[in-house]
Design a protein around this motif. Structure first.
Motif, short mmCIF file in Angstrom:
data_model
loop_
_atom_site.label_atom_id
_atom_site.label_comp_id
_atom_site.label_asym_id
_atom_site.label_seq_id
_atom_site.Cartn_x
_atom_site.Cartn_y
_atom_site.Cartn_z
N UNK A 1 -1.47 7.80 10.13
CA UNK A 1 0.04 7.77 9.65
C UNK A 1 0.66 7.14 10.35
N UNK A 2 0.96 7.10 12.04
CA UNK A 2 1.54 6.46 12.88
C UNK A 2 1.77 4.84 12.93
N UNK A 3 -0.50 4.45 12.86
CA UNK A 3 -0.06 3.44 13.05
C UNK A 3 -0.03 2.47 11.87
N UNK A 4 -0.09 3.36 10.91
CA UNK A 4 0.39 2.52 8.84
C UNK A 4 1.30 2.61 8.88
N UNK B 1 -10.42 0.00 8.75
CA UNK B 1 -10.36 1.42 9.68
C UNK B 1 -10.31 2.63 9.35
N UNK B 2 -11.54 3.28 9.87
CA UNK B 2 -11.50 3.99 9.89
C UNK B 2 -10.18 4.92 10.97
N UNK B 3 -9.53 5.57 10.43
CA UNK B 3 -8.21 5.26 11.67
C UNK B 3 -8.67 7.08 11.80
N UNK B 4 -8.24 6.86 13.16
CA UNK B 4 -8.15 8.15 14.05
C UNK B 4 -7.57 9.67 13.08
N UNK B 5 -7.62 10.23 12.44
CA UNK B 5 -6.54 11.41 12.01
C UNK B 5 -5.71 11.99 12.81
N UNK C 1 -7.91 -1.81 4.62
CA UNK C 1 -8.60 -0.67 4.23
C UNK C 1 -9.02 -0.04 5.18
N UNK C 2 -8.40 1.47 4.93
CA UNK C 2 -8.56 2.22 5.52
C UNK C 2 -8.64 3.75 5.68
N UNK C 3 -9.37 4.70 6.04
CA UNK C 3 -9.77 6.45 5.78
C UNK C 3 -8.56 6.97 6.48
N UNK C 4 -8.38 7.75 5.68
CA UNK C 4 -7.63 8.55 5.68
C UNK C 4 -7.67 10.37 5.58
N UNK C 5 -7.42 11.16 5.57
CA UNK C 5 -7.36 12.51 5.40
C UNK C 5 -6.77 12.28 3.75
N UNK D 1 7.50 5.61 -0.39
CA UNK D 1 9.14 5.16 -0.88
C UNK D 1 8.14 3.73 0.06
N UNK D 2 7.98 4.19 1.49
CA UNK D 2 8.15 2.69 2.15
C UNK D 2 6.98 1.81 1.98
N UNK D 3 5.60 3.32 1.47
CA UNK D 3 3.98 1.56 0.74
C UNK D 3 4.18 1.30 -0.36
#
Length: 275
Positions: free
Chosen positions: A130-133, A122-126, A150-154, A175-177
């Motif tokens: 982070x909340x989705x991840x 996904x090209x995640x909505x900005x 496989x995700x797009x972020x700032x 840490x969580x990731x």
């Protein structure tokens, strides 16, 4: 003129359906089909799992996933204006694209996949990326339903996801990731690739679940990291005072004068277990 996949160019799709990106939805559309194809190929093979896409918009990445061989794509789209454009793609690829008109924050991914393997691309909505991840990193049962993200972020968020101890980007997200996944940045994406161009560079991050992370209660780990990095300039004996402070740190063998960014993931796990 049609695109290589036989569908209209994305600019024509946007014009035909009146899909001007909405800032309130964090929308920045990718129009370069070469770039969307490159993103889709990072998640290959695509024919052995349900591919879930969040925020497809006019469907640039959706088309790439299908063109690269995805047998089943589930596109979760909150904006009702985009549904008609996605339905045109579904008609072009019969039986391979399922459209879910919903907010991804409320969707049960495992239920969508029907118990089979899942890849999220996904090209995640900005505004909710982070909340989705965090929600995908924190299911009650691990390993999770997904086998890769496989995700797009700032770019700044991407750097926080893959940050190691001692880095200026290292924090709660790292840490969580780092605890539950193996994460890496694949490549950066220029603002010029989007409509409208954002003010920041983006990056593609790929994460694979760690099948056996060190045992720790998730809620306690979140409390410890939130407290430690909430006052990251202070020594841990101060930032963790509400959780036991110096006594807690001494009990797990961590010097009270250290700061959060110097702790390894293993040390955070020890603190979580002690809390």
């Amino acid at each position: 003129m049609a695109s290589p996949d036989g569908l209209p160019p994305l600019r024509a799709v946007i014009a035909a359906h009146g899909l001007e990106p909405k800032k309130s939805l964090g929308q920045n559309f990718l129009l370069d089909l070469n770039l969307t194809g490159r993103i889709a190929r990072q998640a290959l093979p695509l024919d052995r799992a349900t591919v879930i896409e969040v925020g497809p918009g006019p469907g640039g990445l959706t088309r790439a996933l299908l063109a690269e061989g995805a047998e089943r794509v589930v596109a979760i789209e909150k904006d009702p204006r985009c549904i008609a454009a996605l339905e045109e793609i579904a008609g072009h690829y019969p039986g391979r694209l399922e459209i879910v008109a919903a907010d991804a924050l409320t969707v049960d991914l495992a239920a969508l996949a029907g118990g089979g393997p899942v890849k999220i691309v996904a090209n995640l909505p900005y505004n909710v990326g982070t909340q989705l991840l965090l929600s995908w990193l924190a299911p009650p049962v691990w390993p999770p339903a997904w086998e890769s993200l496989t995700l797009m972020f700032q770019k700044e968020v991407a750097e926080r996801i893959v940050a190691a101890p001692g880095s200026g980007h290292y924090g709660r997200l790292g840490v969580l990731a780092g605890w539950r996944t193996r994460a890496r940045i694949l490549f950066e994406v220029s603002p010029a690739a989007f409509t409208p161009p954002p003010k920041v560079t983006s990056a593609i991050v790929q994460l694979f679940p760690n099948p056996a992370p060190q045992p720790a209660p998730l809620a306690a780990l979140e409390r410890v990291t939130a407290a430690a990095f909430g006052q990251r300039r202070k020594m841990l004996r101060q930032s963790l005072k509400s959780l036991g402070g110096e006594q807690l740190l001494t009990r797990v063998g961590i010097a009270p004068q250290r700061r959060a960014e110097t702790l390894s993931i293993e040390e955070f796990v020890r603190l979580a277990n002690a809390v």
